[in-house]
Design a protein around this motif. Sequence first.
Motif, PDB file in Angstrom:
ATOM      1  N   ARG A   7      -1.357   2.300  10.648  1.00 34.82           N
ATOM      2  CA  ARG A   7      -1.974   1.501   9.592  1.00 34.82           C
ATOM      3  C   ARG A   7      -2.865   0.422  10.216  1.00 34.82           C
ATOM      4  O   ARG A   7      -2.663   0.048  11.377  1.00 34.82           O
ATOM      5  N   VAL A  47       3.672   4.071  10.244  1.00 40.07           N
ATOM      6  CA  VAL A  47       4.576   4.300   9.117  1.00 40.07           C
ATOM      7  C   VAL A  47       4.748   5.788   8.880  1.00 40.07           C
ATOM      8  O   VAL A  47       3.777   6.537   8.956  1.00 40.07           O
ATOM      9  N   LYS A  95      13.698   8.590   3.982  1.00 44.04           N
ATOM     10  CA  LYS A  95      13.530   7.142   4.034  1.00 44.04           C
ATOM     11  C   LYS A  95      12.234   6.845   4.800  1.00 44.04           C
ATOM     12  O   LYS A  95      11.699   7.711   5.498  1.00 44.04           O
ATOM     13  N   TRP A  96      11.736   5.632   4.631  1.00 40.82           N
ATOM     14  CA  TRP A  96      10.532   5.216   5.352  1.00 40.82           C
ATOM     15  C   TRP A  96      10.943   4.697   6.720  1.00 40.82           C
ATOM     16  O   TRP A  96      11.974   4.019   6.851  1.00 40.82           O
ATOM     17  N   VAL A 100       9.323   2.647  10.253  1.00 42.59           N
ATOM     18  CA  VAL A 100       8.186   1.867  10.740  1.00 42.59           C
ATOM     19  C   VAL A 100       8.379   1.593  12.228  1.00 42.59           C
ATOM     20  O   VAL A 100       9.422   1.086  12.641  1.00 42.59           O
ATOM     21  N   ASP A 149       4.975  -6.640  15.318  1.00 42.62           N
ATOM     22  CA  ASP A 149       3.983  -6.876  14.253  1.00 42.62           C
ATOM     23  C   ASP A 149       4.538  -7.721  13.114  1.00 42.62           C
ATOM     24  O   ASP A 149       5.694  -7.572  12.711  1.00 42.62           O
ATOM     25  N   ARG A 183       3.292  -9.518   9.119  1.00 41.36           N
ATOM     26  CA  ARG A 183       2.342  -9.311   8.030  1.00 41.36           C
ATOM     27  C   ARG A 183       1.393 -10.503   7.905  1.00 41.36           C
ATOM     28  O   ARG A 183       1.831 -11.653   7.922  1.00 41.36           O
ATOM     29  N   ALA A 218      16.208   2.188   2.584  1.00 38.37           N
ATOM     30  CA  ALA A 218      14.974   2.844   2.171  1.00 38.37           C
ATOM     31  C   ALA A 218      13.879   2.702   3.221  1.00 38.37           C
ATOM     32  O   ALA A 218      13.071   3.607   3.411  1.00 38.37           O
ATOM     33  N   SER A 219      13.837   1.551   3.906  1.00 33.21           N
ATOM     34  CA  SER A 219      12.881   1.358   5.006  1.00 33.21           C
ATOM     35  C   SER A 219      13.656   0.863   6.217  1.00 33.21           C
ATOM     36  O   SER A 219      14.443  -0.092   6.104  1.00 33.21           O
ATOM     37  N   MET A 269      13.010  -0.254  10.304  1.00 32.30           N
ATOM     38  CA  MET A 269      11.882  -0.629  11.158  1.00 32.30           C
ATOM     39  C   MET A 269      12.334  -0.982  12.569  1.00 32.30           C
ATOM     40  O   MET A 269      13.455  -1.428  12.782  1.00 32.30           O
ATOM     41  N   ALA A 302       9.248  -4.855  13.790  1.00 30.47           N
ATOM     42  CA  ALA A 302       8.250  -5.160  12.759  1.00 30.47           C
ATOM     43  C   ALA A 302       8.898  -6.023  11.686  1.00 30.47           C
ATOM     44  O   ALA A 302      10.115  -5.974  11.475  1.00 30.47           O
ATOM     45  N   ARG A 356       8.657  -7.726   5.864  1.00 28.27           N
ATOM     46  CA  ARG A 356       7.641  -7.961   4.834  1.00 28.27           C
ATOM     47  C   ARG A 356       6.648  -6.802   4.709  1.00 28.27           C
ATOM     48  O   ARG A 356       5.908  -6.709   3.734  1.00 28.27           O
ATOM     49  N   PHE A 357       6.637  -5.891   5.688  1.00 29.11           N
ATOM     50  CA  PHE A 357       5.744  -4.735   5.598  1.00 29.11           C
ATOM     51  C   PHE A 357       6.202  -3.705   4.563  1.00 29.11           C
ATOM     52  O   PHE A 357       5.450  -2.790   4.233  1.00 29.11           O
ATOM     53  N   ASP A 385       6.151  -2.279   1.590  1.00 36.03           N
ATOM     54  CA  ASP A 385       5.250  -2.515   0.461  1.00 36.03           C
ATOM     55  C   ASP A 385       4.295  -1.320   0.357  1.00 36.03           C
ATOM     56  O   ASP A 385       3.833  -0.809   1.377  1.00 36.03           O
ATOM     57  N   PHE A 393       1.221  -1.008  -0.534  1.00 33.22           N
ATOM     58  CA  PHE A 393      -0.127  -1.179   0.012  1.00 33.22           C
ATOM     59  C   PHE A 393      -0.081  -1.157   1.538  1.00 33.22           C
ATOM     60  O   PHE A 393      -0.888  -0.484   2.189  1.00 33.22           O
ATOM     61  N   GLU A 394       0.901  -1.869   2.128  1.00 35.85           N
ATOM     62  CA  GLU A 394       1.025  -1.889   3.595  1.00 35.85           C
ATOM     63  C   GLU A 394       1.330  -0.492   4.145  1.00 35.85           C
ATOM     64  O   GLU A 394       0.949  -0.156   5.254  1.00 35.85           O
ATOM     65  N   TYR A 395       2.040   0.318   3.366  1.00 32.56           N
ATOM     66  CA  TYR A 395       2.373   1.680   3.806  1.00 32.56           C
ATOM     67  C   TYR A 395       1.218   2.661   3.559  1.00 32.56           C
ATOM     68  O   TYR A 395       1.321   3.833   3.903  1.00 32.56           O
ATOM     69  N   GLY A 396       0.175   2.195   2.889  1.00 29.93           N
ATOM     70  CA  GLY A 396      -0.977   3.066   2.682  1.00 29.93           C
ATOM     71  C   GLY A 396      -0.906   3.912   1.434  1.00 29.93           C
ATOM     72  O   GLY A 396      -1.635   4.895   1.292  1.00 29.93           O
ATOM     73  N   LEU A 397      -0.028   3.547   0.480  1.00 30.98           N
ATOM     74  CA  LEU A 397       0.077   4.338  -0.763  1.00 30.98           C
ATOM     75  C   LEU A 397      -1.063   4.017  -1.717  1.00 30.98           C
ATOM     76  O   LEU A 397      -1.295   4.752  -2.673  1.00 30.98           O
ATOM     77  N   ARG A 417      12.668   6.926  -2.400  1.00 34.61           N
ATOM     78  CA  ARG A 417      13.260   5.732  -1.787  1.00 34.61           C
ATOM     79  C   ARG A 417      12.124   4.813  -1.377  1.00 34.61           C
ATOM     80  O   ARG A 417      11.072   5.257  -0.951  1.00 34.61           O
ATOM     81  N   PRO A 420       9.001   2.007  -1.369  1.00 41.43           N
ATOM     82  CA  PRO A 420       7.805   1.862  -2.191  1.00 41.43           C
ATOM     83  C   PRO A 420       7.428   3.169  -2.892  1.00 41.43           C
ATOM     84  O   PRO A 420       7.392   4.225  -2.257  1.00 41.43           O
ATOM     85  N   GLU A 448       2.609   9.439  -5.778  1.00 44.14           N
ATOM     86  CA  GLU A 448       3.407  10.620  -5.476  1.00 44.14           C
ATOM     87  C   GLU A 448       4.816  10.532  -6.061  1.00 44.14           C
ATOM     88  O   GLU A 448       5.390  11.526  -6.487  1.00 44.14           O
TER      89      GLU A 448
END
Lengths: 425, 425
Positions: free
Chosen positions: A104, A110, A414-415, A417, A422, A424, B370-371, B373, B376, B379-380, B382, B384-388, B402, B404, B408
């Motif tokens: 990103r 991500v 799950k996501w 990262v 890094d 934000r 769900a996320s 990391m 990092a 706060r990432f 999100d 928008f930060e994940y590119g959705l 799960r 953001p 999709e």
Amino acid sequence: MDIKTYMQTVGRQARAASRAVAAASTDAKNTALLAMATEIRARKAQLLDANAQDLAEARANGLEPAMIDRLTLSEKGIESMAQGLEQVAALPDPVGEMTDLKRRPSGITVGKMRVPLGVIGIIYEARPNVTADAAALCLKSGNAAILRGGKEALHSNQAIAACVRAGLAAAGLPEMSIQVVETTDRAAVGELITMPQFVDVIVPRGGKGLIERISNDARVPVIKHLDGNCHVYVDERADPAKALAIIENSKTQRYGTCNTTESLLVDAAIARAQLPAIGTMLAGKGVELRACPASLAILREADIPEAQLKAAVESDWTEEFLAPIIAIKIVAGLDEAIEHINTCSSQHTESIVTEDYTRAMRFLREVDSASVMINASTRFADGFEYGLGAEIGISTDKIHARGPVGLEGLTSQKWIVFGNGDVRA
Amino acid sequence: MDIKTYMQTVGRQARAASRAVAAASTDAKNTALLAMATEIRARKAQLLDANAQDLAEARANGLEPAMIDRLTLSEKGIESMAQGLEQVAALPDPVGEMTDLKRRPSGITVGKMRVPLGVIGIIYEARPNVTADAAALCLKSGNAAILRGGKEALHSNQAIAACVRAGLAAAGLPEMSIQVVETTDRAAVGELITMPQFVDVIVPRGGKGLIERISNDARVPVIKHLDGNCHVYVDERADPAKALAIIENSKTQRYGTCNTTESLLVDAAIARAQLPAIGTMLAGKGVELRACPASLAILREADIPEAQLKAAVESDWTEEFLAPIIAIKIVAGLDEAIEHINTCSSQHTESIVTEDYTRAMRFLREVDSASVMINASTRFADGFEYGLGAEIGISTDKIHARGPVGLEGLTSQKWIVFGNGDVRA
């Protein structure tokens, strides 16, 4: 211990075990599955004894022959349970797969990782082989499981459960990863489906009545299969030979399966040309035809025996017959076919027979069912035919998983990262 | 019309419109979104008037300033609603994407097609901008929507709904594709969440109380976001500079967001070396530190002002503070960190700070949130930060979606089969 306390204990044990199963290596899970197969073969005599006890009680209680049949474990059935465990061991492990990794602009990378759902509750009826089958699929997908089989199969299920536990122990996995509920009290089901703190998803396998009850009362997500009112639509530009073969296979290969076609739609433009051969073929196989007025007239002219011809009533368009009966309706074209299907279907599986590209693609896109096919038998809607390697069930739900559910349907993503310090902006 | 009849009518209209929206071209959907943006700009005066009416009633009813703030539509807010619609128009259309097509030994080709869920119910509180935002995401993903905003925003929401309808009409799409509920009666919510025949999924947006009520009473699947008790774990091999930067950003960038860190775990091996600097930085930003006994001792020695130091109580480990407060616990290492997180977290977002590869990968795999990391800021987490490109919410559920949820997450995949007259053997 009362039922509530017992089920809470089972739930707490499953939740605790689920972490170890989720983190277990592919090797440990496969070792357990192969050890279970070995145990099942080694304890064949005990399994047959336990099953004989269930069968004796079932006969004494006057169970229906079909139920007795499902309950029966033969030597061949035991061997096929063992082979089923080996087949699941041979499947790829879905857990831990990382996909869609993208860098990103912020600097982080991500993506997604496939992970188990956690604890799965399986509620089923009198088929003891489901115990081994469901245990294998839950374990391979990294989930703990709570299995609740029909009370008629109690002794068989407990004997299979002992093999499952021995297999888990052989691989160093917690025995509580797969628990078979030991009470036949129906209240246990009510508890199992209302413990979201311990159970992540419920998969009911059985008749429509059971599944409707569970869906209505559950406080946990349910992956469910309600019914299969599947359609074949014969378009104006259908190849008559393909239409005939697909209808024969879709309707008559097996009558009792959920992917069997129950309703046939025929474009008015070719009804007079194609319906007589279709009707004659179906009638020749002993299928009763419940026809709309227009198709009834055509079928009468085609000399279909009157005993196999009936005027369709409204409920025939939504019925899952599970029998040598088919509803037949002539429609004005693709729009009416799609409208009829999206209104009357159980959203399981539908197929169009046509050589017209644009109509085929419209059907594919606009029919809102779990499986939509072009020029293929609805009987293909099946986890093995789709290449899933296994099937825990066929979902008629729209969220999470539609259609045949294999190992992947017992997982989520799950996501993940990857950063380098890094933050934000 | 009573509320039940009214909501059933709304539901029936949504279901009927959903087919047209599902089949709509990308061009038609984008045309509608751009037309909505134009309408919103053109009707700025009416929107401000309607909002002024809501604000006057809210003040008369003594609403809290924070609520008044969320309810207020400024000129800038109206422009950003219009821009939001344009941004959604610019996103790729997820509907109709075909993936995973594979030829099977039987001759059929099997794959998946991404399809809308059908009808989405969105229940939210007093933010009128959600009306435009949710309408855009549902439409772009091919779904019909029933929007039920907070009663305080009724006039604002109806004014926005008029713009939405005008945009739909301009693109030739049914106006009933996006309906904004016109009654403020709370019984409408009860009806909306118990009409599975008309609604496929509910997305509640609001406080935890609202979401728990809806989840408990719904008879329709709910994609929900409960709370965000996010963790940062500082491992023995954490780079101290990265740890400090990540904790500062995760905890202090914004206090009221769900991806803000609420709990800090520190490996005992480096607690004495790193905790003083971390504690001093947090205290300097005005954060209250609720510390376990071991960390409390270290922080006291580091001269953190006593007013900002408290002994942590059990409930601090599970609390979403949404305030300048952090819980701090020293753990014996990675195992205890993972165990603590998997027990106490709300499964939203967790981050490990470490230079150790194996521990980083174990954290990534074994933490069930769900996320997850590495190095990092939480706060990432999100859309928008994940590119959705957009976000309807952040799910803390495990099935379906799960973390953001973008376009999709408002779709599902059906199976598609291409045959050539194939039948099952």
